[in-house]
Design an enzyme around this catalytic site. Structure first.
Site, short mmCIF file in Angstrom:
data_model
loop_
_atom_site.label_atom_id
_atom_site.label_comp_id
_atom_site.label_asym_id
_atom_site.label_seq_id
_atom_site.Cartn_x
_atom_site.Cartn_y
_atom_site.Cartn_z
N LYS A 83 8.89 -25.73 6.92
CA LYS A 83 8.37 -25.06 8.03
C LYS A 83 8.94 -23.54 8.80
O LYS A 83 9.96 -23.13 8.22
CB LYS A 83 8.98 -25.71 9.71
CG LYS A 83 8.11 -25.82 10.90
CD LYS A 83 9.36 -26.85 11.93
CE LYS A 83 8.48 -26.68 13.59
NZ LYS A 83 9.16 -27.98 14.15
O1 G3P Z 1 8.09 -29.16 18.18
C1 G3P Z 1 8.42 -28.36 18.51
C2 G3P Z 1 8.76 -29.09 19.66
O2 G3P Z 1 10.01 -30.05 19.06
C3 G3P Z 1 9.54 -28.31 21.55
O3 G3P Z 1 9.24 -28.54 22.10
O4 G3P Z 1 10.03 -29.42 24.36
O5 G3P Z 1 11.37 -27.55 23.24
O6 G3P Z 1 9.26 -27.33 23.91
P1 G3P Z 1 9.81 -28.42 23.69
#
Ligand code: G3P
Length: 217
Positions: A83
């Protein structure tokens, strides 16, 4: 639509993998930092639990260091997807690794133009963060649709991996527009099973059955 689980929690991954629903795992530095294991050991264990792609993110910001980190990570297992962030160096790293046959997940995508660049660099996955766009009043689902249209126009094989999914409605919305993959926190995967009418209907069926005194065997 493929379902990836967005967590670095080994117990959650192990439990959810038994459902047969999990096609891959995504991690990020914030999720991995919650584990007490070294990052290499953590990724090794995750990749032994799941056959599909396991995203492991580099944390260096310049190309040469990113490549060094990616080299360590991709040696762990054949199912590692490196990634990289959607930066100039991240995309250079993506191009190099993709040319060498390594899966790459380009993360932190917030525009269709960024996604176009990632596809041109051979990304296996592009990760648009829909919840974080919603947070600032921009429709994240429109971004997924725009990227799918652009990739379709030119036949790019990069898979759209909807990320930053916050609730079951997001899952429905990305599935309706045709996202290739959605990566979901464990809690959201569990929420997808639920419907109050399923619970109510089952309780009523079982109550009638019990009253009848009948048995299947
Ligand atoms: O896959 C990316 C994710 O983990 C981010 O999620 O909820 O932190 O925006 P969030």
């Amino acid at each position: 639509m493929k379902i990836f689980v967005d967590t670095a929690d080994l117990n959650e991954i192990s439990e959810l993998s038994e459902s047969g629903l999990i096609d891959g795992v995504t991690t990020n530095p914030s999720l991995a930092s919650k584990s007490e294991k070294s990052f290499i050991e953590l990724i090794k264990e995750i990749s032994s639990l799941i056959k599909g792609p396991v995203s492991a993110e580099v944390t260096a910001e310049n190309l040469s260091e990113m490549i060094k980190e990616a080299d360590k990570l991709r040696q762990i297992s054949d199912n590692i997807a490196i990634k990289v962030p959607l930066t100039v160096d991240g995309l250079k790293c993506c191009k190099k690794l993709s040319d060498e046959g390594t899966m790459v997940n380009v993360t932190l995508c917030f525009s269709a133009n960024q996604a176009l660049l990632a596809a041109k660099c051979g990304a296996t996955f592009i990760s648009p963060f829909i919840g974080r766009l919603d947070d600032i009043g921009i429709n994240g689902i429109d971004l997924i649709s725009d990227i799918l249209d652009i990739y379709d126009n030119y036949g790019y094989e990069t898979q759209v991996l909807a990320a930053s999914i916050r609730h079951p409605l997001h899952v429905l919305q990305v599935a309706k527009v045709g996202s290739d993959v959605a990566t979901l926190p464990p809690k959201i995967i569990r929420q997808l099973y639920n419907h109050p009418l399923t619970d109510k209907g089952l309780a009523s069926f079982l109550s009638d059955w019990k009253k009848s005194g009948k048995k299947i065997t």
